[in-house]
Design an enzyme around this catalytic site. Structure first.
Site, short mmCIF file in Angstrom:
data_model
loop_
_atom_site.label_atom_id
_atom_site.label_comp_id
_atom_site.label_asym_id
_atom_site.label_seq_id
_atom_site.Cartn_x
_atom_site.Cartn_y
_atom_site.Cartn_z
CB SER A 29 18.19 14.20 0.45
OG SER A 29 18.91 13.36 0.92
CD GLU A 55 -2.81 0.58 -3.96
OE1 GLU A 55 -3.50 0.11 -4.85
OE2 GLU A 55 -3.10 0.76 -2.78
NE ARG A 61 -3.91 -2.03 -0.21
CZ ARG A 61 -3.98 -2.57 -1.21
NH1 ARG A 61 -3.36 -2.56 -2.34
NH2 ARG A 61 -4.94 -3.67 -1.27
#
Length: 164
Positions: A130, A107, A104
């Site tokens: 960074s 995702e 997730r």
């Protein structure tokens, strides 16, 4: 009704062979003593994510961290020497990830990565955030309906691309 005891993160046995030798010992001692990453972070003066990263071999521990972990967890300093070595941040597992929570998070980047990039470019110009000069934290919010929400803060130094 008594409050439910907090559940503690433990080491998934399927990962053990892919982690440093000290990881199993750290997780076992943490679980045996009933300590959360939050409690350990307070003792070490570091963030919860940094302490968890030490357990997974993704963050380098200082000599002071090793001393404190040895004392708090009741493990020998000798067995924790590897904690001060170079971290191994590159072993993210299979891509795409198969562990549901990690999937997730992946995702989120898949679905919103270009939106994040566009907004950052508008605010900062051409560059990158960074992940080396970086900090993060995880918080919990509960809304008026009682639903719990995860709040993840990613704080990275902006590094502009140079013209050549």
């Amino acid at each position: 009704m008594a409050a439910e005891a907090p559940r503690l993160a433990s080491l998934d046995s399927s990962m053990a062979d892919h982690l440093p030798s000290y990881s199993q010992q750290l997780f076992y001692a943490k679980t045996e003593r009933g300590l959360s990453f939050e409690a350990l972070a307070k003792e070490l003066g570091r963030s919860e994510v940094a302490v968890a990263g030490i357990f997974y071999g993704q963050v380098t521990a200082s000599a002071e961290d090793v001393d404190k972990l040895s004392f708090i967890l009741g493990v020998s300093k000798e067995s924790l020497k590897g904690l001060q070595g170079f971290p191994d941040r590159g072993r993210a597992g299979p891509m795409p990830p198969v562990e549901p929570l990690i999937y997730r998070l992946y995702e989120v980047v898949q679905n919103y990565g270009y939106a994040f990039k566009a907004v950052m470019n508008e605010k900062f110009g051409d560059g990158i955030m960074s992940a080396i000069c970086f900090s993060t934290k995880v918080d919990k919010e509960v809304d008026e309906s009682g639903a719990a929400w995860v709040v993840i803060t990613l704080r990275g130094k902006w590094l502009p691309f140079t013209r050549f």
